[in-house]
Scaffold this motif. Structure first.
Motif, PDB file in Angstrom:
ATOM      1  N   TRP A 171       2.604  -0.682 -19.688  1.00  8.10           N
ATOM      2  CA  TRP A 171       2.409  -1.798 -18.756  1.00  8.10           C
ATOM      3  C   TRP A 171       1.206  -1.551 -17.836  1.00  8.10           C
ATOM      4  CZ3 TRP A 171       3.044  -6.636 -18.191  1.00  8.10           C
ATOM      5  CH2 TRP A 171       3.104  -7.242 -16.930  1.00  8.10           C
ATOM      6  N   PHE A 173       3.473   8.060 -14.044  1.00  9.29           N
ATOM      7  CA  PHE A 173       4.394   7.015 -14.471  1.00  9.29           C
ATOM      8  C   PHE A 173       5.796   7.593 -14.684  1.00  9.29           C
ATOM      9  CE2 PHE A 173       0.148   6.095 -15.992  1.00  9.29           C
ATOM     10  CZ  PHE A 173      -0.056   4.815 -15.505  1.00  9.29           C
ATOM     11  N   ASP A 174       6.818   6.722 -14.563  1.00 12.45           N
ATOM     12  CA  ASP A 174       8.192   7.199 -14.716  1.00 12.45           C
ATOM     13  C   ASP A 174       8.711   7.035 -16.134  1.00 12.45           C
ATOM     14  OD1 ASP A 174       8.322   7.900 -12.049  1.00 12.45           O
ATOM     15  OD2 ASP A 174       8.822   5.840 -11.449  1.00 12.45           O
ATOM     16  N   SER A 175       8.164   6.060 -16.874  1.00 15.31           N
ATOM     17  CA  SER A 175       8.669   5.830 -18.226  1.00 15.31           C
ATOM     18  C   SER A 175       7.525   5.380 -19.135  1.00 15.31           C
ATOM     19  CB  SER A 175       9.743   4.736 -18.207  1.00 15.31           C
ATOM     20  OG  SER A 175       9.143   3.497 -17.860  1.00 15.31           O
ATOM     21  N   TRP A 176       7.805   5.385 -20.459  1.00 13.92           N
ATOM     22  CA  TRP A 176       6.776   4.956 -21.409  1.00 13.92           C
ATOM     23  C   TRP A 176       6.450   3.475 -21.250  1.00 13.92           C
ATOM     24  CZ3 TRP A 176       3.355   7.776 -23.615  1.00 13.92           C
ATOM     25  CH2 TRP A 176       3.628   9.131 -23.844  1.00 13.92           C
ATOM     26  N   GLN A 177       7.482   2.687 -20.871  1.00 15.95           N
ATOM     27  CA  GLN A 177       7.214   1.265 -20.645  1.00 15.95           C
ATOM     28  C   GLN A 177       6.162   1.077 -19.549  1.00 15.95           C
ATOM     29  OE1 GLN A 177      10.584   1.944 -21.366  1.00 15.95           O
ATOM     30  NE2 GLN A 177      11.534   0.096 -22.247  1.00 15.95           N
ATOM     31  N   GLU A 178       6.297   1.897 -18.517  1.00  9.31           N
ATOM     32  CA  GLU A 178       5.332   1.802 -17.418  1.00  9.31           C
ATOM     33  C   GLU A 178       3.942   2.228 -17.868  1.00  9.31           C
ATOM     34  OE1 GLU A 178       5.966   3.368 -13.426  1.00  9.31           O
ATOM     35  OE2 GLU A 178       8.106   3.079 -13.793  1.00  9.31           O
TER      36      GLU A 178
END
Lengths: 250, 77
Positions: free
Chosen positions: B11, B3-8
């Motif tokens: 999600w 993943f690229d970010s914590w949001q991802e």
């Protein structure tokens, strides 16, 4: 060998041996489970068909495996308890059942939560799912019988018989996906064929499986030690282990 | 990292609810089992203390009785 095994029929020797294992099992369980799950959740690539939902596999498969493994262990303990009347084996039934029931619940729950987005339903009365649900009921039945009698040994015997009869369910669960048309997919890892998974997914899964093996062993150890202390509380050694000096009135 | 970010991460490609629900409840279930085991051990320790006090009471009474009988024996002789 019998001479060597004999002391472990006694509570104190088993308690001590389990006490030696417990910190190692707990440490290995924590290490392997956390590495396996973190790897599976954050570092393994997404599945080309199921996207990120497949990450549930890193809990689902190990918990399902050892829900059956624990049952097999419990059935062996039940056989020993019935044939050789060894009390430690009776207590092992009571120690394994709650651990197995929890693993079965985890397998069923993660399966349902995985099934919803993939199959479009939380639950289906299909062979694999139904036989796994029966496993949960067997565990609960064994526990209920164990504690249902005023005389603990009668309860243990009744629980042992149910545990032994119920072991037929274990191969049924295992082969259910081949014997009947099932919504559930077949085995991901088999002994004879190449695994149907790339190594980037397989390695964290294997680590998680090893972790759940240690976790299951650690949980059973914890509960068996408690059960031994509970049953041997009238003996000075058990009192001493619990931090009080036993006083026999002399 | 897949993943690229914590949001991802949260999600999970749209499956976040299912993945995190599965992991959360599983960890909770096993945690309950562990805590229950620890509480059982604590309860056993309390039971052992109670038992010890009971044994001490019995021992004390026995000693008193022995003492008393010794005293009465002395006076009669």
């Amino acid at each position: 060998m019998w001479k060597w095994l004999h002391p472990y029929a006694k509570g104190e020797a088993t308690y001590r041996l389990l006490g030696l294992w417990q910190p190692w099992l707990t440490g290995l369980a924590l290490a392997f489970v956390s590495v396996g799950l973190v790897w599976g959740l954050f570092y393994a690539p997404p599945d080309y068909q199921q996207g990120d939902s497949y990450r549930i596999i890193f809990i689902h498969v190990p918990s399902a495996m050892f829900s059956m493994g624990a049952y097999t262990g419990m059935a062996i303990a039940a056989l020993i308890a019935l044939v050789w009347q060894i009390r430690t084996a009776e207590w092992a039934i009571a120690a394994i059942a709650p651990v197995g029931a929890t693993l079965t619940f985890v397998a069923l729950f993660t399966g349902a939560v995985w099934g919803k987005p993939m199959w479009g339903t939380w639950w289906e009365w299909d062979a694999r799912l139904t036989s796994q649900l029966i496993l949960l009921f067997l565990y609960i039945g064994v526990l209920a019988l164990y504690y249902a009698f005023n005389d603990a040994r009668t309860g243990a015997k009744a629980a042992a018989i149910l545990a032994l009869v119920g072991v037929i369910n274990v191969p049924i669960i295992h082969f259910s996906v081949y014997w009947w048309n099932s919504l559930h997919q077949g085995a991901t890892i088999t002994k004879f064929e190449k695994p149907s998974m790339p190594p980037e997914m397989l390695i964290p899964l294997l680590i998680s499986i090893a972790g759940f093996l240690f976790l299951t062993a650690a949980l059973i150890t914890q509960r068996l030690r408690n059960e031994i202390l509970k049953q041997e509380l009238h003996r000075p050694w058990a009192m001493a282990k619990l931090g009080v000096e036993a006083n026999d009135g002399v | 990292m897949a993943f690229d970010s914590w949001q991802e991460v949260i999600w999970m490609g749209g499956y976040g609810f299912y993945v995190w629900l599965a992991f959360g409840i599983s960890i909770l279930a096993i945690a309950i089992l562990v805590v229950h085991g620890l509480l059982t051990r604590k309860k056993l320790a309390q039971l052992a203390v109670k038992k010890q006090q009971q044994q001490q009471r019995i021992a004390r009474r026995k000693q008193q009785e022995r003492h008393r009988s010794m005293v009465t024996n002395d006076s009669t002789s």
